[in-house]
Write a protein that holds these residues in place. Structure first.
Motif, PDB file in Angstrom:
ATOM      1  N   PRO A  97     -27.350   9.767 -19.005  1.00 29.61           N
ATOM      2  CA  PRO A  97     -28.187  10.028 -20.176  1.00 29.61           C
ATOM      3  C   PRO A  97     -27.755   9.176 -21.365  1.00 29.61           C
ATOM      4  CG  PRO A  97     -27.372  12.076 -19.226  1.00 29.61           C
ATOM      5  CD  PRO A  97     -26.627  10.961 -18.562  1.00 29.61           C
ATOM      6  N   VAL A 137     -27.764   8.340 -25.597  1.00 28.66           N
ATOM      7  CA  VAL A 137     -27.665   9.230 -26.762  1.00 28.66           C
ATOM      8  C   VAL A 137     -29.088   9.529 -27.236  1.00 28.66           C
ATOM      9  CG1 VAL A 137     -26.861   9.432 -29.141  1.00 28.66           C
ATOM     10  CG2 VAL A 137     -25.439   8.300 -27.437  1.00 28.66           C
ATOM     11  N   PRO A 138     -29.438  10.817 -27.345  1.00 31.12           N
ATOM     12  CA  PRO A 138     -30.820  11.126 -27.730  1.00 31.12           C
ATOM     13  C   PRO A 138     -31.115  10.702 -29.156  1.00 31.12           C
ATOM     14  CG  PRO A 138     -29.484  13.122 -27.721  1.00 31.12           C
ATOM     15  CD  PRO A 138     -28.623  12.023 -27.167  1.00 31.12           C
ATOM     16  N   THR A 139     -32.355  10.309 -29.410  1.00 32.76           N
ATOM     17  CA  THR A 139     -32.780  10.052 -30.789  1.00 32.76           C
ATOM     18  C   THR A 139     -33.884  11.012 -31.190  1.00 32.76           C
ATOM     19  OG1 THR A 139     -34.508   8.465 -30.199  1.00 32.76           O
ATOM     20  CG2 THR A 139     -32.290   7.586 -30.508  1.00 32.76           C
ATOM     21  N   ALA A 140     -34.383  11.786 -30.256  1.00 31.09           N
ATOM     22  CA  ALA A 140     -35.482  12.693 -30.579  1.00 31.09           C
ATOM     23  C   ALA A 140     -35.559  13.787 -29.529  1.00 31.09           C
ATOM     24  CB  ALA A 140     -36.803  11.936 -30.633  1.00 31.09           C
ATOM     25  N   ARG A 141     -36.389  14.774 -29.819  1.00 37.32           N
ATOM     26  CA  ARG A 141     -36.619  15.843 -28.854  1.00 37.32           C
ATOM     27  C   ARG A 141     -38.076  16.236 -28.908  1.00 37.32           C
ATOM     28  NH1 ARG A 141     -33.617  21.205 -29.862  1.00 37.32           N
ATOM     29  NH2 ARG A 141     -35.333  21.410 -31.301  1.00 37.32           N
ATOM     30  N   MET A 183     -44.297   6.843 -29.878  1.00 42.04           N
ATOM     31  CA  MET A 183     -43.045   6.794 -30.642  1.00 42.04           C
ATOM     32  C   MET A 183     -42.655   5.357 -30.957  1.00 42.04           C
ATOM     33  SD  MET A 183     -40.583   9.734 -29.167  1.00 42.04           S
ATOM     34  CE  MET A 183     -39.857  10.144 -30.742  1.00 42.04           C
ATOM     35  N   VAL A 209     -35.169   6.509 -27.999  1.00 42.14           N
ATOM     36  CA  VAL A 209     -35.977   5.322 -28.279  1.00 42.14           C
ATOM     37  C   VAL A 209     -35.031   4.182 -28.616  1.00 42.14           C
ATOM     38  CG1 VAL A 209     -37.768   4.322 -29.742  1.00 42.14           C
ATOM     39  CG2 VAL A 209     -37.838   6.759 -29.192  1.00 42.14           C
ATOM     40  N   ASP A 210     -35.211   3.065 -27.956  1.00 38.97           N
ATOM     41  CA  ASP A 210     -34.402   1.883 -28.234  1.00 38.97           C
ATOM     42  C   ASP A 210     -35.378   0.740 -28.499  1.00 38.97           C
ATOM     43  OD1 ASP A 210     -32.521  -0.046 -28.426  1.00 38.97           O
ATOM     44  OD2 ASP A 210     -31.942  -0.042 -26.307  1.00 38.97           O
ATOM     45  N   ALA A 247     -31.952  17.330 -20.595  1.00 39.85           N
ATOM     46  CA  ALA A 247     -30.542  17.199 -20.992  1.00 39.85           C
ATOM     47  C   ALA A 247     -29.660  18.170 -20.218  1.00 39.85           C
ATOM     48  CB  ALA A 247     -30.406  17.421 -22.495  1.00 39.85           C
ATOM     49  N   ARG A 299     -29.513  16.883 -16.654  1.00 41.91           N
ATOM     50  CA  ARG A 299     -29.182  15.457 -16.623  1.00 41.91           C
ATOM     51  C   ARG A 299     -30.068  14.726 -15.622  1.00 41.91           C
ATOM     52  NH1 ARG A 299     -24.454  13.442 -15.496  1.00 41.91           N
ATOM     53  NH2 ARG A 299     -23.865  12.407 -17.415  1.00 41.91           N
TER      54      ARG A 299
END
Lengths: 347, 471
Positions: free
Chosen positions: A232, A234-238, A288, A315-316, A334, A337
């Motif tokens: 996973p 690193v999250p930027t949103a949910r 997004m 989002v990258d 999450a 996983r």
């Protein structure tokens, strides 16, 4: 879509207008329970692993399946402002305007707009795979020009490259959207005469369908290989996805496949519960990134997203808006996983 | 301009004043005589707040207007400026009902101030109080006004509840419908699910992540430990408790609705006790979850206000020049794709402010970093010590450097006092101004303070205050 050009000319099947999806799902569901089953569906049913009422002892058999050598055309499909705006609302996409202030159609909406034509192909009697139970594996979209709300598009759909997959048989359903020529110049319509503004290739899996040995397989994008283990990001949103997510997307996309609409209807078709439409996930991920044509976007669906759910999103992006170069959106569970979908955009 | 001139003109005296004091020079903040505007120094001369209370507690039935009126009236009473017309009152709230479009003007009308005092609403999430301070100070510095009030208020107990999108659209359509048939058509679109009310979101609109979840990502990125966070939290409670006990707040806080002290304060807490709490944020991250209810601020109700004036006005009104508002700065970071942490903007704003004023962090005598979360303070401090961050993100050859912790949040901060979003900025300005003044007098030298407040939307506001031994 060069594969298309190498094929012998496909027979053109012209539809006057977009067919109703509800009717086609009813037909597909009817086929599933054996009423009015056609030869193609009967063939498919023999090889499908889905739990079928009254057909629990379905056997698997190697069969020679052929795609119909046809292309479905629907001319003059209008991009409606209302349709685009309610679609954008549900997938949380901003409605963008061009430099003259005219509304631009959202790339995900164009998929929804053409989807009934694809369904018309998939539910044809001579289509060799069962419609209900097809698993959407991925989507590859080449969106070359902005389409404005109010424009009319000619839709062309065909299926290609029926091939082996480790879990069954995979097939491409290709959709091309072209600006409709003005006037009634029928010769100007269709493939070849005008470049498509939007081309989408959807890859579907018919689970458990085994193709005869002469069929090609293990082709292209390595779709048949086992995926590497998911780490996973690193999250930027949910996203908090309510139980009604499937119904809300069905209302604006017209895709009323029962596996998305409710727990009971999805379970009846072998799902753990109602699952989010793949193209909902793809469109929301695309929203997004907020990318505009010209662009190429691809989405791969890894595991079904069972509703309701709260999913992690990363989002990258390289660049923003007009300066956007590329982007990746990862959507995953999450807790478990497990990845649900990955969208990539190139500009 | 016309209205102002009319209101203040001798031919049209204000009814409230009885006409007797209209011509008093201290009365009006702007003279009608043409005169060149001169750059002034803006001084914090007084502050007042309500005790802060955890939401759903003693202020559960109090509106934000009532809370802000209480803060204003306390300030007016303490400074003896009842009936005076001020240049402006600037305030704001993060959680604001649509009907409260004049959130500040209404409490001004309900306060002991001259009703000819204008009110202006400002909002920059948790930095609202910093922006109102900046606005009033800048009006004074430009010579536009002589005196004004900056403040902020919030009540999570009085948060607006709105109707869902479905019902809202139906109601708007119904409102536009002319014929009974159209009205029926509009209503027929209503679905049962549309009737569910919607509480205000705590999530960032663009990411869907709550502030705590965002900060948990930043906390993990900087490797901030649970122990370090709990230590910050324990210090906050201990420092605030000492400050209450010392009587420091006697002229900074006015009791309200039977509340005499911040209700979130836990004087007997300790790092050990805090260590027993379960994490609430960051549980779905790969890193260990370290943020608990104990090292995060609770939802809080409260209001605060400060009086800012020119030296002349303060002298005429026998008010002390607590601290000069030297300069302020805002920053914003791109948190949307995770390029920077949501609450890291002050880490960018403060070095810019310091550089502009020829100062380093080590020149600052007292630093106030708003404790949205204990880890917010720690990630900002860690960033300033990190050479790579300071080079790549701030463009500095040398790191900002370490902060002597004895200079940090000496009277406690939001973890102990609570955090009524918009009220926090002016709570800190008032507390720091008084402390700076005391130190300047005791040490007989100018004493400088820095305030840092992070805010939703990836924003942050910082301010430099300085007190002098004289006056």
């Amino acid at each position: 879509m060069s594969a298309h050009d190498l094929q012998p000319a496909r027979q053109k099947i012209l539809l006057e207008s977009m067919p109703s999806l509800g009717g086609m799902y009813a037909k597909a569901a009817g086929q599933l329970v054996g009423r009015g089953a056609t030869a193609g569906v009967r063939r498919a049913l023999r090889s499908t692993p889905l739990p079928l009422p009254g057909r629990s002892g379905a056997t698997r058999r190697r069969t020679t399946l052929r795609l119909p050598n046809i292309q479905i055309q629907v001319p003059g499909v209008k991009v409606e402002a209302h349709g685009n705006s309610v679609f954008c609302q549900v997938v949380e996409a901003p409605v963008r305007v061009d430099e003259k202030g005219r509304e631009v159609a959202f790339s995900g909406y164009l998929h929804a707009l053409a989807f009934p034509a694809a369904m018309a192909l998939l539910t044809r009697d001579d289509f060799p795979l069962p419609t209900v139970g097809l698993v959407h594996l991925s989507n590859h979209v080449h969106h070359t020009q902005q389409v404005l709300v109010g424009e009319s598009l000619d839709v062309t759909v065909w299926a290609q490259d029926l091939r082996k997959h480790r879990a069954g048989a995979a097939v491409d359903v290709v959709v091309e959207l072209r600006r409709s020529p003005r006037g009634n110049d029928d010769d100007a319509r269709g493939a070849g005469m005008v470049e498509p503004v939007w081309t989408g290739r959807s890859v579907y899996l018919a689970r458990g369908v085994q193709l005869s040995s002469e069929a090609g397989g293990e082709t292209a994008s390595g779709e048949s290989q086992q995926r590497p283990e998911f780490t996973p990001p690193v999250p930027t949103a949910r996203w908090s996805l309510g139980a009604d997510t499937g119904r809300r997307y069905a209302a604006v996309s017209g895709d009323v496949n029962p596996i998305h609409l409710s727990g009971p209807s999805a379970k009846a078709l072998g799902m753990k519960g109602a699952i989010a439409h793949g193209m909902y996930t793809a469109s929301r991920a695309l929203a997004m990134v907020d990318a505009q044509a010209p662009m190429t976007w691809e989405v791969e669906f890894q595991t079904p997203l069972v509703l309701p759910s709260s999913v992690a999103v990363a989002v990258d992006r390289t660049g923003r808006a007009e300066g956007l170069r590329e982007a990746t959106v990862t959507v995953w569970n999450a807790k478990k996983r497990k990845p649900h979908a990955t969208l990539t955009v190139q500009r | 301009m016309t209205a102002q001139n009319t209101a203040a003109s001798p031919q049209n005296p204000r009814p409230e004043s009885g006409g007797a004091e209209v011509s008093a020079p201290s009365e009006a903040t702007t003279s009608n005589r043409p005169q060149p505007r001169q750059q002034q120094t803006a001084w914090v001369v007084a502050g007042n707040r309500t005790p802060f209370a955890r939401s759903g507690g003693p202020y559960a039935n109090t509106s934000v207007q009532e809370l802000f009126t209480a803060a204003l009236d306390g300030l007016v009473a303490r400074t003896g400026i009842a009936g005076q017309r001020l240049g402006a009152v600037a305030g704001g709230a993060v959680l604001k009902q649509p009907k409260a479009f004049n959130l500040v003007r209404e409490p001004v009308l309900g306060s002991a101030l001259d009703p000819h005092t204008p009110g202006v609403d400002v909002q920059q999430a948790c930095a609202t109080g910093m922006e109102t301070t900046s606005l009033i100070a800048n009006k004074i510095r430009c010579g536009q006004i002589e005196v004004g009030i900056a403040g902020g208020v919030d009540s999570a107990s009085d948060a607006p509840i709105v109707v869902g999108e479905g019902l809202r659209k139906v109601l708007l359509k119904l409102n536009r419908a002319k014929s009974p048939k159209d009205k029926l058509m509009a209503l027929s679109k209503l679905r049962p699910a549309d009737l569910a009310p919607v509480a205000p979101g705590v999530a960032e609109p663009r990411t869907g992540l709550s502030m705590g979840e965002h900060q948990a990502i930043t906390t993990a990125r900087w490797g901030i430990t649970r122990e370090a966070q709990d230590e910050i939290a324990a210090n906050s409670h201990h420092n605030l408790a000492k400050t209450w006990d010392s009587g420091f707040f006697d002229d900074l806080v006015t009791p309200f609705r039977g509340v005499t002290k911040d209700t979130n304060l836990r004087p007997d807490t300790s790092a050990e006790k805090l260590a027993g709490l379960s994490p609430v944020f960051g549980k779905s991250l790969e890193a260990e979850a370290t943020m608990t209810a104990g090292n995060s601020t609770p939802l809080t109700d409260g209001a605060s206000a400060i009086l800012i004036a020119t030296e002349q006005w303060a002298t005429e009104h026998k008010l002390p020049l607590l601290a000069e508002v030297v300069d302020t700065e805002s920053a914003a970071v791109d948190f949307v794709d995770g390029e920077e942490g949501l609450l890291m903007a002050p880490a960018y704003a403060a070095p810019r402010l310091l550089a502009r004023n020829g100062l380093t962090l080590q020149d600052i005598d007292l630093v106030e970093i708003h404790e949205a979360f204990a880890s917010t303070v720690l990630t900002i401090l860690a960033a300033w010590e990190d050479a790579e961050f300071c080079r790549d993100r701030l463009g500095l050859d040398e790191p900002v450097g370490a902060l002597d912790r004895t200079r940090l949040n000496v009277h406690g901060s939001s973890l102990a006092a609570g955090h009524p979003f918009a009220a926090t900025g002016t709570r800190i300005v008032a507390t720091l101004s008084k402390e700076l003044k005391a130190r300047a007098v005791a040490q007989n030298r100018p004493v400088t303070g820095l305030i840092s407040v992070c805010a939703a939307g990836g924003q942050g506001a910082v301010a430099l205050l300085r007190a002098y031994p004289q006056s």
